[in-house]
Design an enzyme around this catalytic site. Sequence first.
Site, PDB file in Angstrom:
ATOM      1  N   PHE A 120       0.819  -1.218   0.000  1.00 38.54           N
ATOM      2  CA  PHE A 120       0.000   0.000   0.000  1.00 38.54           C
ATOM      3  C   PHE A 120       0.848   1.261   0.000  1.00 38.54           C
ATOM      4  CE2 PHE A 120       0.950  -0.106   4.486  1.00 38.54           C
ATOM      5  CZ  PHE A 120       0.821   1.194   4.948  1.00 38.54           C
ATOM      6  N   LYS A 121       2.128   1.133   0.354  1.00 41.02           N
ATOM      7  CA  LYS A 121       2.991   2.319   0.405  1.00 41.02           C
ATOM      8  C   LYS A 121       3.170   2.962  -0.974  1.00 41.02           C
ATOM      9  CE  LYS A 121       3.822   1.592   4.808  1.00 41.02           C
ATOM     10  NZ  LYS A 121       5.080   1.200   5.405  1.00 41.02           N
ATOM     11  N   ASP A 122       2.907   2.203  -2.038  1.00 45.00           N
ATOM     12  CA  ASP A 122       3.049   2.763  -3.389  1.00 45.00           C
ATOM     13  C   ASP A 122       2.145   3.966  -3.600  1.00 45.00           C
ATOM     14  OD1 ASP A 122       4.998   0.986  -4.515  1.00 45.00           O
ATOM     15  OD2 ASP A 122       3.461  -0.559  -4.668  1.00 45.00           O
ATOM     16  N   THR A 153       8.016   0.611   3.151  1.00 44.53           N
ATOM     17  CA  THR A 153       8.266   2.019   2.795  1.00 44.53           C
ATOM     18  C   THR A 153       9.513   2.137   1.910  1.00 44.53           C
ATOM     19  OG1 THR A 153       7.196   2.884   4.772  1.00 44.53           O
ATOM     20  CG2 THR A 153       8.786   4.311   3.698  1.00 44.53           C
TER      21      THR A 153
END
Length: 491
Positions: A120-122, A153
């Site tokens: 989800f860090k994208d 991250t």
Amino acid sequence: LRMRFVSTRGGGEEEGIEEALRRGYARDGGLYVPKVIRKLEEGELEKLSRLEFRELCSEILCWFASDELSEDEVRDIVRSCFEGFSSDEIIPLTMLSGRGTGIDGSVLVAELFHGPSMSFKDFGQQVLCKLLNMFAQKKKNKISILVSTTGDTGPAAIMAARGLEALKVVVTYPHGQISRFQELQMTTEDAGNVFVYSFEGGGDDMDAPIKTLSTDALFQEQHGLAAVNSINIGRVIMQSVHYFWSYFRAVEKAKLPLGSAVDFALPCGALGNAAAGLLARKMGLPIRRIICGTNANDIFHRAISSGDFSRHDKMIRTLSEAINIQVPYNFERILYFLSEGDHELVKDLMGRMAQTGSIQVEGDLLQSLQEIFVSQRVTDKEMLETQRSCMLEENYLMDPHTAVGYAAIRRCCKDGCVVLLATAHPCKFEDAITEALGKQWVQENEERVRPESVKKLMSKKERRRGTFREGEDWTLQLRRMFDEGDWDCLA
């Protein structure tokens, strides 16, 4: 509405989006937050629900950045950020039957792992890094990104920033405390603007040296230092977008009227995702509760349960490694939002936390925290059982962190629609999957566990630059790297 950003602690100056993104930490050591949170207008929820993902992302980003960026600039940035995603929907939602949860309603998994780093860090990193690069190029400056990662991250920052002319990326990670796949995503990167190091100790032990350098005004100016962990308000803003998108798709799939209240569940580490959910809720998104799963490093669970926000003496190793966080820095933003912007209260609490490692949340503030957030502490044993039962009952494979969130749902949800944020692709955590489902299952389902991209990564050559050793002065070593350009001084 002219958007300005202020410190959670009330010091320093009001800043625009460029300065807030570039600085990361506010000048007084606090975190940037919007001075005024834009509220949804009548009929606006319905209008937003009709937008495709890139349009929705551009619309929300413009709320925060239109003072300094044109709509065309925002759209161009957003378009370039999501070209490499493996799903046309960007965030597909999968409905589970909910067997074993005891919930009378719908459980939908929002898959946030279809970007280049499979996490989800994208969402935050792609937009943040490209914005920083654009701002720097406009002023013919260079920016140095310094980031510490507990797993996702770092790879996301590297993949967002590699090859960008105005950016240099320095990434550190705790040795032996991230998955092998996550490590290879960083150590095999050969872009000339990327530098990767490991460090000994706990997952958030590098946070203090990074904060020291990030709040040193002279050092920051000399090296154009920027932090892209979720201390950066850009990360929180962009992560609020996937709450909006997931909400709209969830009410569609669950056949609920637009405006119906929905619960969100997620694994919690540094609390950037939780802060983003709270921001979306304050903007007017109909979120009923935010359900937080923690592992044995349960400081946020203790804060919600009894107001006890105190650091443990040691980080506890778990199979959900990315949320092995002892002091989640976005708790400061959560306190600010819940106290309706009480700078003095936040400054006092964070000052005492820095001095003693312990604070007690009380009174109205604790009540507000408990009204919105629900938490569960999930053991490794329970997490593995959740992975196993989800696979057997739903034919759905979860990574260990998403399984922590799902275990929390199973414990505390009885009704309504729940969106579970799936934060990483399960292929990143093969050891945990093997422990949950067995070697034979993994061998028989190799294509699910090891996609082609994983196999390619495993064959690439690593490029290691050294390790920060326990007991050494990491702040001094980082200063030397930047001041002297000696990127191999730890080798």
